[in-house]
Design an enzyme around this catalytic site. Sequence first.
Site, PDB file in Angstrom:
ATOM      1  N   CYS A 220       0.815  -1.217   0.000  1.00 54.11           N
ATOM      2  CA  CYS A 220       0.000   0.000   0.000  1.00 54.11           C
ATOM      3  C   CYS A 220       0.858   1.281   0.000  1.00 54.11           C
ATOM      4  O   CYS A 220       1.412   1.644  -1.021  1.00 54.11           O
ATOM      5  CB  CYS A 220      -0.978  -0.024   1.170  1.00 54.11           C
ATOM      6  SG  CYS A 220      -2.348   1.153   0.998  1.00 54.11           S
TER       7      CYS A 220
ATOM      8  N   HIS B 184      -3.209  -5.626   2.534  1.00 55.04           N
ATOM      9  CA  HIS B 184      -2.721  -5.395   3.894  1.00 55.04           C
ATOM     10  C   HIS B 184      -2.694  -6.662   4.730  1.00 55.04           C
ATOM     11  O   HIS B 184      -3.263  -7.690   4.374  1.00 55.04           O
ATOM     12  CB  HIS B 184      -3.645  -4.389   4.609  1.00 55.04           C
ATOM     13  CG  HIS B 184      -3.362  -2.966   4.278  1.00 55.04           C
ATOM     14  ND1 HIS B 184      -2.228  -2.315   4.693  1.00 55.04           N
ATOM     15  CD2 HIS B 184      -4.076  -2.061   3.564  1.00 55.04           C
ATOM     16  CE1 HIS B 184      -2.268  -1.071   4.262  1.00 55.04           C
ATOM     17  NE2 HIS B 184      -3.374  -0.890   3.575  1.00 55.04           N
TER      18      HIS B 184
END
Length: 245
Positions: A94, A193
Amino acid sequence: MELKICHLFPDVLNLYGDRGNVTCMQHRLQWRGIDVSVQGVSIGQSLRAADYDLFFIGGGQDFEQGVLLKDLVGDKTAQIKSAVEDGKTFLAICGGYQMLGTYYKTWDGDQCDFIGALDLYTIGVKERMIGNYLFTCDDLDGQTVVGFENHSGKTYLGSGVKPMGKVLVGNGNNGEDGMEGARYKNVFCTYSHGCLLPKNPALADHILKTALEHKYGRAELEPLDDAIENSAHDYMERRLRAHGK
Protein backbone atom coordinates in the site's frame (compact mmCIF):
# COMPACT_ATOMS: atom_id res chain seq x y z
CA MET A 1 21.73 -20.59 4.05
CA GLU A 2 20.69 -17.31 5.59
CA LEU A 3 18.47 -14.38 4.72
CA LYS A 4 18.88 -10.91 6.17
CA ILE A 5 15.63 -8.95 6.15
CA CYS A 6 15.46 -5.15 6.40
CA HIS A 7 12.15 -3.84 7.73
CA LEU A 8 11.99 -0.23 6.58
CA PHE A 9 10.18 2.24 8.87
CA PRO A 10 8.59 -0.46 11.09
CA ASP A 11 7.40 2.08 13.66
CA VAL A 12 5.73 4.36 11.08
CA LEU A 13 4.41 2.08 8.34
CA ASN A 14 2.38 -0.69 9.97
CA LEU A 15 -1.30 -0.38 9.08
CA TYR A 16 -3.48 -3.42 9.78
CA GLY A 17 -0.59 -5.41 11.24
CA ASP A 18 1.51 -5.37 8.08
CA ARG A 19 4.52 -6.39 10.17
CA GLY A 20 2.88 -9.82 10.38
CA ASN A 21 4.27 -10.46 6.91
CA VAL A 22 7.79 -10.23 8.35
CA THR A 23 6.88 -12.63 11.14
CA CYS A 24 5.42 -15.03 8.58
CA MET A 25 8.61 -14.98 6.49
CA GLN A 26 10.76 -15.49 9.59
CA HIS A 27 8.81 -18.55 10.66
CA ARG A 28 8.67 -20.13 7.21
CA LEU A 29 12.46 -19.86 6.99
CA GLN A 30 13.08 -21.09 10.53
CA TRP A 31 10.76 -24.08 10.08
CA ARG A 32 13.06 -25.16 7.26
CA GLY A 33 16.25 -24.65 9.25
CA ILE A 34 17.25 -21.53 7.31
CA ASP A 35 18.86 -18.78 9.38
CA VAL A 36 17.10 -15.41 9.30
CA SER A 37 17.72 -12.03 10.89
CA VAL A 38 15.49 -8.96 10.86
CA GLN A 39 16.63 -5.40 11.41
CA GLY A 40 14.46 -2.31 11.42
CA VAL A 41 15.67 0.89 9.79
CA SER A 42 13.57 3.96 10.55
CA ILE A 43 13.68 7.76 10.39
CA GLY A 44 17.13 9.16 11.07
CA GLN A 45 18.88 5.80 10.79
CA SER A 46 21.33 5.11 8.00
CA LEU A 47 20.67 2.35 5.49
CA ARG A 48 23.35 0.04 4.12
CA ALA A 49 21.26 -1.76 1.53
CA ALA A 50 24.09 -4.06 0.51
CA ASP A 51 23.90 -5.70 3.96
CA TYR A 52 20.41 -7.13 3.30
CA ASP A 53 18.80 -9.69 1.04
CA LEU A 54 15.11 -8.84 1.38
CA PHE A 55 13.34 -5.55 2.16
CA PHE A 56 9.85 -5.06 3.57
CA ILE A 57 7.90 -1.79 3.52
CA GLY A 58 4.46 -1.68 5.13
CA GLY A 59 1.50 0.63 4.61
CA GLY A 60 0.82 4.09 5.96
CA GLN A 61 -1.63 6.93 5.55
CA ASP A 62 -0.90 10.24 3.82
CA PHE A 63 0.33 11.73 7.11
CA GLU A 64 2.89 9.00 7.72
CA GLN A 65 4.09 9.19 4.14
CA GLY A 66 4.54 12.94 4.50
CA VAL A 67 6.58 12.46 7.67
CA LEU A 68 9.00 10.23 5.76
CA LEU A 69 9.65 12.58 2.85
CA LYS A 70 12.58 14.46 4.39
CA ASP A 71 14.19 11.24 5.56
CA LEU A 72 13.99 9.72 2.09
CA VAL A 73 15.88 12.56 0.43
CA GLY A 74 19.45 11.80 -0.53
CA ASP A 75 21.37 8.70 0.46
CA LYS A 76 18.44 6.55 1.62
CA THR A 77 16.66 6.98 -1.70
CA ALA A 78 19.89 6.22 -3.56
CA GLN A 79 20.41 3.07 -1.47
CA ILE A 80 16.88 1.81 -2.11
CA LYS A 81 17.05 2.50 -5.84
CA SER A 82 20.42 0.78 -6.08
CA ALA A 83 19.10 -2.27 -4.22
CA VAL A 84 16.12 -2.48 -6.59
CA GLU A 85 18.33 -2.30 -9.67
CA ASP A 86 20.76 -4.83 -8.18
CA GLY A 87 17.92 -7.35 -8.01
CA LYS A 88 17.39 -7.38 -4.26
CA THR A 89 13.93 -8.64 -3.26
CA PHE A 90 11.32 -6.17 -2.00
CA LEU A 91 7.81 -6.62 -0.68
CA ALA A 92 5.97 -3.30 -0.44
CA ILE A 93 2.41 -2.87 0.82
CA CYS A 94 0.00 0.00 0.00
CA GLY A 95 1.78 3.18 1.19
CA GLY A 96 5.14 1.45 0.79
CA TYR A 97 4.08 0.48 -2.72
CA GLN A 98 3.20 4.08 -3.56
CA MET A 99 6.48 5.38 -2.08
CA LEU A 100 8.56 3.28 -4.48
CA GLY A 101 6.90 5.16 -7.34
CA THR A 102 7.58 8.64 -8.66
CA TYR A 103 4.87 10.67 -6.93
CA TYR A 104 1.52 10.77 -5.14
CA LYS A 105 -0.89 13.59 -6.00
CA THR A 106 -3.69 14.15 -3.49
CA TRP A 107 -7.27 14.67 -4.61
CA ASP A 108 -6.92 18.42 -3.94
CA GLY A 109 -3.75 18.79 -5.99
CA ASP A 110 -0.83 18.57 -3.54
CA GLN A 111 2.02 16.44 -4.86
CA CYS A 112 4.48 14.34 -2.85
CA ASP A 113 7.54 13.31 -4.83
CA PHE A 114 8.73 9.86 -3.82
CA ILE A 115 11.66 7.53 -4.47
CA GLY A 116 11.15 6.86 -8.18
CA ALA A 117 12.56 3.34 -8.02
CA LEU A 118 9.63 2.13 -10.13
CA ASP A 119 7.94 3.92 -13.00
CA LEU A 120 4.49 4.32 -11.47
CA TYR A 121 2.46 7.13 -9.92
CA THR A 122 -0.60 7.49 -7.71
CA ILE A 123 -3.52 9.92 -7.85
CA GLY A 124 -5.68 10.39 -4.76
CA VAL A 125 -9.49 10.42 -4.94
CA LYS A 126 -12.12 11.24 -2.33
CA GLU A 127 -13.81 7.83 -2.37
CA ARG A 128 -11.83 5.04 -0.70
CA MET A 129 -11.49 1.55 -2.12
CA ILE A 130 -12.09 -0.74 0.85
CA GLY A 131 -12.74 -4.41 1.40
CA ASN A 132 -11.55 -7.97 1.05
CA TYR A 133 -10.48 -8.72 -2.49
CA LEU A 134 -9.22 -11.49 -4.75
CA PHE A 135 -6.71 -11.46 -7.58
CA THR A 136 -4.73 -13.87 -9.70
CA CYS A 137 -0.94 -13.86 -9.39
CA ASP A 138 1.07 -14.17 -12.58
CA ASP A 139 4.15 -15.38 -10.68
CA LEU A 140 2.11 -18.30 -9.33
CA ASP A 141 0.79 -19.39 -12.74
CA GLY A 142 -2.54 -17.74 -12.10
CA GLN A 143 -3.14 -19.03 -8.57
CA THR A 144 -5.30 -16.69 -6.54
CA VAL A 145 -4.30 -14.34 -3.73
CA VAL A 146 -6.74 -13.11 -1.09
CA GLY A 147 -6.23 -9.86 0.77
CA PHE A 148 -7.71 -6.68 2.20
CA GLU A 149 -7.44 -3.28 0.52
CA ASN A 150 -8.09 0.18 1.95
CA HIS A 151 -6.72 3.03 -0.16
CA SER A 152 -7.84 6.29 -1.72
CA GLY A 153 -4.95 6.38 -4.17
CA LYS A 154 -5.28 5.11 -7.73
CA THR A 155 -1.98 3.74 -9.00
CA TYR A 156 -0.97 3.61 -12.65
CA LEU A 157 1.98 1.60 -13.97
CA GLY A 158 4.55 2.95 -16.41
CA SER A 159 7.31 1.58 -18.60
CA GLY A 160 8.92 -1.69 -17.59
CA VAL A 161 6.50 -2.32 -14.71
CA LYS A 162 3.90 -5.07 -14.95
CA PRO A 163 1.05 -5.88 -12.57
CA MET A 164 1.20 -8.76 -10.09
CA GLY A 165 -2.04 -10.07 -11.51
CA LYS A 166 -5.66 -9.52 -12.45
CA VAL A 167 -8.43 -8.52 -10.04
CA LEU A 168 -11.30 -10.99 -9.75
CA VAL A 169 -13.18 -9.30 -6.88
CA GLY A 170 -12.40 -5.79 -5.63
CA ASN A 171 -10.56 -2.76 -6.99
CA GLY A 172 -6.82 -3.37 -7.09
CA ASN A 173 -4.54 -0.66 -8.42
CA ASN A 174 -7.16 1.82 -9.50
CA GLY A 175 -10.55 0.17 -9.94
CA GLU A 176 -10.37 0.89 -13.67
CA ASP A 177 -7.98 -1.39 -15.55
CA GLY A 178 -8.59 -4.59 -13.58
CA MET A 179 -4.97 -4.92 -12.52
CA GLU A 180 -3.43 -5.35 -9.05
CA GLY A 181 0.04 -4.60 -7.75
CA ALA A 182 3.34 -4.10 -9.51
CA ARG A 183 6.30 -6.26 -10.48
CA TYR A 184 9.70 -4.95 -11.49
CA LYS A 185 12.88 -7.06 -11.32
CA ASN A 186 12.54 -8.72 -7.88
CA VAL A 187 10.14 -6.13 -6.43
CA PHE A 188 6.64 -7.21 -5.38
CA CYS A 189 4.13 -4.42 -4.69
CA THR A 190 0.51 -4.85 -3.66
CA TYR A 191 -2.37 -3.05 -1.95
CA SER A 192 -3.06 -6.13 0.18
CA HIS A 193 -2.72 -5.40 3.89
CA GLY A 194 -2.18 -7.45 7.02
CA CYS A 195 -2.93 -11.05 6.21
CA LEU A 196 -1.23 -11.18 2.80
CA LEU A 197 1.48 -13.81 3.41
CA PRO A 198 -0.10 -15.87 6.23
CA LYS A 199 -3.19 -16.52 4.06
CA ASN A 200 -1.15 -16.95 0.88
CA PRO A 201 1.70 -19.36 1.68
CA ALA A 202 2.52 -20.02 -1.97
CA LEU A 203 3.22 -16.32 -2.48
CA ALA A 204 5.25 -16.17 0.75
CA ASP A 205 7.46 -19.02 -0.42
CA HIS A 206 7.83 -17.55 -3.89
CA ILE A 207 9.11 -14.28 -2.43
CA LEU A 208 11.51 -16.11 -0.10
CA LYS A 209 12.78 -18.32 -2.91
CA THR A 210 13.33 -15.24 -5.09
CA ALA A 211 15.54 -13.72 -2.39
CA LEU A 212 17.45 -16.96 -1.77
CA GLU A 213 18.07 -17.56 -5.46
CA HIS A 214 19.36 -14.04 -5.94
CA LYS A 215 21.80 -14.56 -3.09
CA TYR A 216 22.86 -18.15 -3.70
CA GLY A 217 22.02 -18.77 -7.35
CA ARG A 218 19.77 -21.72 -6.56
CA ALA A 219 17.38 -22.59 -3.75
CA GLU A 220 14.84 -25.30 -3.04
CA LEU A 221 12.33 -24.89 -0.22
CA GLU A 222 11.13 -27.99 1.58
CA PRO A 223 7.32 -28.31 1.56
CA LEU A 224 5.53 -27.29 4.74
CA ASP A 225 2.19 -28.44 6.10
CA ASP A 226 0.08 -25.48 5.00
CA ALA A 227 -3.31 -27.09 5.61
CA ILE A 228 -4.46 -24.36 8.02
CA GLU A 229 -3.12 -21.52 5.88
CA ASN A 230 -4.68 -22.93 2.71
CA SER A 231 -7.97 -23.49 4.52
CA ALA A 232 -8.06 -19.80 5.48
CA HIS A 233 -7.25 -18.82 1.90
CA ASP A 234 -9.85 -21.13 0.38
CA TYR A 235 -12.58 -20.01 2.79
CA MET A 236 -12.05 -16.36 1.88
CA GLU A 237 -11.89 -17.13 -1.84
CA ARG A 238 -15.20 -19.02 -1.71
CA ARG A 239 -16.79 -16.19 0.26
CA LEU A 240 -15.55 -13.54 -2.17
CA ARG A 241 -16.61 -15.44 -5.26
CA ALA A 242 -20.07 -16.03 -3.78
CA HIS A 243 -20.75 -12.64 -2.26
CA GLY A 244 -18.05 -10.27 -3.49
CA LYS A 245 -17.10 -9.16 0.02
